[in-house]
Design an enzyme around this catalytic site. Structure first.
Site: not given
Ligand code: DX5
Ligand code: ZN
Length: 221
Positions: A32, A174, A34, A136, A65, A7, A36, A67
């Protein structure tokens, strides 16, 4: 074959291209991404422009992903930016069936994501329309959190459902995936392992990814 998806949330954003290339060279399978929006989760990260820039430096599939609230407004932009797979949260979709169809129509594979408190029954009627379910194992919003242990039962239950229904749906996990948790996650039935801090926070990306693969191959019984 287990899929390792670093990620980039935990990458160095000031040299993102280099970090992406480094994990590609270290043996990552997917990247990956992320996304947000500061509404669905408190953090704001990146959008289609940065996704497209990452697409420009790597040949690896981009696993996006989302969010974000009302993800249907942005699905087409992320597909155009080069996402191979786009995952949306059950909790953010009023018309989940239609948003999943929109992702496939845009030319990407479709994923659906469940927060830790959301039951598997929420996806009973869409499982046949997705390529992947993302479970998650932390509450979304931040990297570096602790794995929530009861996620393992959820993964096992989903594995049973997918196998019973003979579906070709991947299970992705994840949050809090690291050298201490990955073997249990694999044993529970996951196919895709997302890791942010455990990979980008390590000294040697290749050594970490190799160690992940060893743990997956040879889990404690
Ligand atoms: C959390 C993200 C994850 C995050 C995981 O909201 O969706 O992808 O980056 O991070 P680690 O592996 O550090 O828990
Ligand atoms: Zn993620």
């Amino acid at each position: 074959m287990p899929i390792i998806a670093p990620s980039i949330l935990s990458a160095d954003f000031s040299r993102l291209g280099e970090d992406v290339l480094a994990v590609e060279k270290a043996g990552a399978d997917w990247i990956h991404v992320d996304v947000m929006d500061g509404h669905f989760v408190p953090t704001i990260t990146l959008g289609p422009l940065v996704t497209s820039a990452v697409h420009g430096v790597t040949t690896l599939p981009l696993d996006v992903h989302l969010m974000i609230e009302t993800p249907e407004r942005y699905v087409d932009d992320f597909a155009k930016a080069g996402a191979s797979l786009i995952s949306v949260h059950v909790e953010a979709c009023t018309h989940l069936n239609s948003t999943l169809a929109q992702i496939r129509n845009a030319g990407a594979q479709a994923g659906v994501v469940l927060n830790p408190a959301t039951p598997l029954s929420a996806i009973d009627w869409v499982l046949e329309f997705v390529d992947l379910v993302l479970i998650m194992s932390v509450n979304p919003g931040f990297g570096g959190q602790q794995f929530i242990p009861n996620t393992l039962s959820k993964i096992r239950a989903l594995r049973r459902i997918i196998d019973d229904r003979e579906l070709a749906v991947l299970i992705e996990v994840d949050g809090g995936v690291n050298l201490s948790t990955i073997a249990d996650v694999a044993l529970a039935g996951a196919d895709v392992f997302v890791a942010g801090s455990a990979i980008f926070g390590s000294e040697d990306y290749q050594r970490t990814i190799d160690a992940f693969r060893d743990k997956i191959k040879d889990p404690p019984q």
